[in-house]
Structures are given as C-alpha cells and as structure tokens.
Motif scaffolding. Sequence first.
Motif, PDB file in Angstrom:
ATOM      1  N   ALA A  75       0.834  -1.202   0.000  1.00 22.91           N
ATOM      2  CA  ALA A  75       0.000   0.000   0.000  1.00 22.91           C
ATOM      3  C   ALA A  75       0.869   1.253   0.000  1.00 22.91           C
ATOM      4  N   TYR A  76       1.934   1.225   0.779  1.00 24.06           N
ATOM      5  CA  TYR A  76       2.860   2.359   0.849  1.00 24.06           C
ATOM      6  C   TYR A  76       3.536   2.596  -0.506  1.00 24.06           C
ATOM      7  N   GLU A  77       4.030   1.538  -1.102  1.00 19.51           N
ATOM      8  CA  GLU A  77       4.707   1.673  -2.398  1.00 19.51           C
ATOM      9  C   GLU A  77       3.736   2.167  -3.473  1.00 19.51           C
ATOM     10  N   GLU A  78       2.499   1.699  -3.441  1.00 17.99           N
ATOM     11  CA  GLU A  78       1.511   2.148  -4.428  1.00 17.99           C
ATOM     12  C   GLU A  78       1.183   3.630  -4.234  1.00 17.99           C
ATOM     13  N   ALA A  79       1.049   4.069  -2.974  1.00 13.79           N
ATOM     14  CA  ALA A  79       0.785   5.492  -2.701  1.00 13.79           C
ATOM     15  C   ALA A  79       1.932   6.357  -3.215  1.00 13.79           C
ATOM     16  N   ARG A  80       3.152   5.912  -2.974  1.00  8.66           N
ATOM     17  CA  ARG A  80       4.322   6.656  -3.461  1.00  8.66           C
ATOM     18  C   ARG A  80       4.366   6.661  -4.989  1.00  8.66           C
ATOM     19  N   GLY A  83       2.186   9.152  -6.417  1.00  7.71           N
ATOM     20  CA  GLY A  83       2.539  10.529  -6.092  1.00  7.71           C
ATOM     21  C   GLY A  83       1.707  11.152  -4.988  1.00  7.71           C
ATOM     22  N   PHE A  84       1.031  10.335  -4.184  1.00  7.44           N
ATOM     23  CA  PHE A  84       0.245  10.879  -3.079  1.00  7.44           C
ATOM     24  C   PHE A  84       1.176  11.358  -1.970  1.00  7.44           C
ATOM     25  N   GLU A  85       0.754  12.405  -1.265  1.00  9.55           N
ATOM     26  CA  GLU A  85       1.555  12.946  -0.176  1.00  9.55           C
ATOM     27  C   GLU A  85       1.555  11.981   1.008  1.00  9.55           C
ATOM     28  N   ILE A  86       2.751  11.601   1.439  1.00 11.44           N
ATOM     29  CA  ILE A  86       2.899  10.780   2.638  1.00 11.44           C
ATOM     30  C   ILE A  86       3.062  11.744   3.811  1.00 11.44           C
ATOM     31  N   VAL A  87       2.100  11.733   4.721  1.00  8.71           N
ATOM     32  CA  VAL A  87       2.079  12.666   5.851  1.00  8.71           C
ATOM     33  C   VAL A  87       2.897  12.129   7.021  1.00  8.71           C
ATOM     34  N   HIS A  88       2.904  10.811   7.190  1.00  7.75           N
ATOM     35  CA  HIS A  88       3.658  10.135   8.262  1.00  7.75           C
ATOM     36  C   HIS A  88       4.292   8.911   7.603  1.00  7.75           C
ATOM     37  N   PRO A  89       5.615   8.735   7.710  1.00  9.21           N
ATOM     38  CA  PRO A  89       6.288   7.659   6.980  1.00  9.21           C
ATOM     39  C   PRO A  89       5.899   6.271   7.487  1.00  9.21           C
ATOM     40  N   LEU A  90       6.166   5.276   6.682  1.00 13.34           N
ATOM     41  CA  LEU A  90       5.924   3.892   7.061  1.00 13.34           C
ATOM     42  C   LEU A  90       6.748   3.591   8.313  1.00 13.34           C
ATOM     43  N   THR A  91       6.055   3.225   9.383  1.00 18.04           N
ATOM     44  CA  THR A  91       6.665   3.092  10.703  1.00 18.04           C
ATOM     45  C   THR A  91       6.068   1.902  11.433  1.00 18.04           C
ATOM     46  N   THR A  92       6.895   1.173  12.159  1.00 21.45           N
ATOM     47  CA  THR A  92       6.394   0.164  13.084  1.00 21.45           C
ATOM     48  C   THR A  92       6.254   0.846  14.434  1.00 21.45           C
ATOM     49  N   GLU A  93       5.021   0.951  14.921  1.00 19.99           N
ATOM     50  CA  GLU A  93       4.738   1.679  16.149  1.00 19.99           C
ATOM     51  C   GLU A  93       4.896   0.766  17.370  1.00 19.99           C
ATOM     52  N   PHE A 101       0.646   7.427   7.044  1.00 15.42           N
ATOM     53  CA  PHE A 101      -0.483   8.318   6.769  1.00 15.42           C
ATOM     54  C   PHE A 101      -0.311   8.858   5.361  1.00 15.42           C
ATOM     55  N   VAL A 102      -1.404   8.881   4.614  1.00 15.39           N
ATOM     56  CA  VAL A 102      -1.399   9.401   3.257  1.00 15.39           C
ATOM     57  C   VAL A 102      -2.515  10.432   3.124  1.00 15.39           C
ATOM     58  N   ARG A 103      -2.247  11.505   2.380  1.00 18.60           N
ATOM     59  CA  ARG A 103      -3.278  12.508   2.146  1.00 18.60           C
ATOM     60  C   ARG A 103      -3.982  12.173   0.831  1.00 18.60           C
ATOM     61  N   ALA A 104      -5.287  11.990   0.914  1.00 16.73           N
ATOM     62  CA  ALA A 104      -6.093  11.752  -0.287  1.00 16.73           C
ATOM     63  C   ALA A 104      -6.157  13.044  -1.097  1.00 16.73           C
ATOM     64  N   ASP A 106      -8.547  14.730  -1.914  1.00 12.27           N
ATOM     65  CA  ASP A 106      -9.548  15.655  -1.351  1.00 12.27           C
ATOM     66  C   ASP A 106      -9.075  16.332  -0.068  1.00 12.27           C
ATOM     67  N   GLY A 107      -7.867  15.994   0.385  1.00 15.05           N
ATOM     68  CA  GLY A 107      -7.298  16.622   1.577  1.00 15.05           C
ATOM     69  C   GLY A 107      -7.406  15.791   2.842  1.00 15.05           C
ATOM     70  N   ASN A 108      -8.234  14.753   2.855  1.00 17.55           N
ATOM     71  CA  ASN A 108      -8.369  13.916   4.046  1.00 17.55           C
ATOM     72  C   ASN A 108      -7.109  13.094   4.273  1.00 17.55           C
ATOM     73  N   VAL A 109      -6.713  12.979   5.545  1.00 15.49           N
ATOM     74  CA  VAL A 109      -5.556  12.170   5.915  1.00 15.49           C
ATOM     75  C   VAL A 109      -6.055  10.812   6.395  1.00 15.49           C
ATOM     76  N   LEU A 110      -5.490   9.737   5.817  1.00 16.05           N
ATOM     77  CA  LEU A 110      -5.879   8.374   6.149  1.00 16.05           C
ATOM     78  C   LEU A 110      -4.706   7.643   6.784  1.00 16.05           C
ATOM     79  N   ASN A 111      -4.993   6.899   7.836  1.00 13.26           N
ATOM     80  CA  ASN A 111      -4.029   6.045   8.518  1.00 13.26           C
ATOM     81  C   ASN A 111      -4.136   4.658   7.893  1.00 13.26           C
ATOM     82  N   ILE A 112      -3.141   4.256   7.117  1.00 15.90           N
ATOM     83  CA  ILE A 112      -3.130   2.946   6.467  1.00 15.90           C
ATOM     84  C   ILE A 112      -2.259   2.043   7.332  1.00 15.90           C
ATOM     85  N   LEU A 113      -2.813   0.915   7.795  1.00 15.52           N
ATOM     86  CA  LEU A 113      -2.097   0.114   8.785  1.00 15.52           C
ATOM     87  C   LEU A 113      -2.258  -1.376   8.574  1.00 15.52           C
TER      88      LEU A 113
END
Length: 117
Positions: A75-80, A83-93, A101-104, A106-113
């Motif tokens: 999902a991360y590689e496809e977003a990149r 060309g979607f804006e990555i708001v928070h990098p791929l991270t193991t929390e 986090f990716v910005r759609a 339309d401006g909405n920020v989505l947490n992809i996990l």
Amino acid sequence: MRVTRIHTDLRVPDIAAAREFYAGYLGLSDESIGMDWVTRLSSPESGANLQLVTRDATAPEDPVASIAVDDVEAAYEEARRRGFEIVHPLTTEPWGVRRFFVRAPDGNVLNILQHRE
C-alpha cells in the motif's frame, strides 16, 4: 493490497467525556485498546465501530479514518508510485502496528495500517 477493516476516527478533546455519550447514550461497547489518546467503540449486534482520538501519539496530523490492509508495504509503495503525499512515513509503532499516513486528493488524511502478528 486488500482492505480488511475501516474505523472512522473522531477527534475529541476528552475521551472520558466523549465515552459517556458514545457508550452511555448510544450503547456502544468500549473495546479499550490500552492507550490514553485513542479508544475503539463498537456495536456487537451490527459490527459498526468508530475510534475516538484526542491526538495521534506519533504523527504530525490526525487521520479521519484508519484503514487496515493485508499488505501495508504494498500500500505504501503504491501510494508513493501514484505521487500521493505521505504525511507520516511507514513506521512500526510501539503498540504493534505498521502504518503510514497518506493525504487523499480531497485533503483527508488516512491512517493505512497492518497489525503485526
């Protein structure tokens, strides 16, 4: 990548106060995920759910939804790639999820996990 679950993230100033409305009034069950800044509520009968969030613990912005997928790296590689804006990098929390986090558009920020087993 396949979406496996979606939770709406509602920003609230105080989880305890909000819990009274969502659990007390609406009758949702608190699934308490053990963190003071986020909790999940659900309806066992319908499967409907939402998350209450005061502020994200590690990201610079709060998401409007958390979307669980079966392959977060793909999902991360496809977003990149798109060309979607990555708001928070791929991270193991520390709490056991791998996310970004990716910005759609339309401006909405989505947490992809993805939960780590």
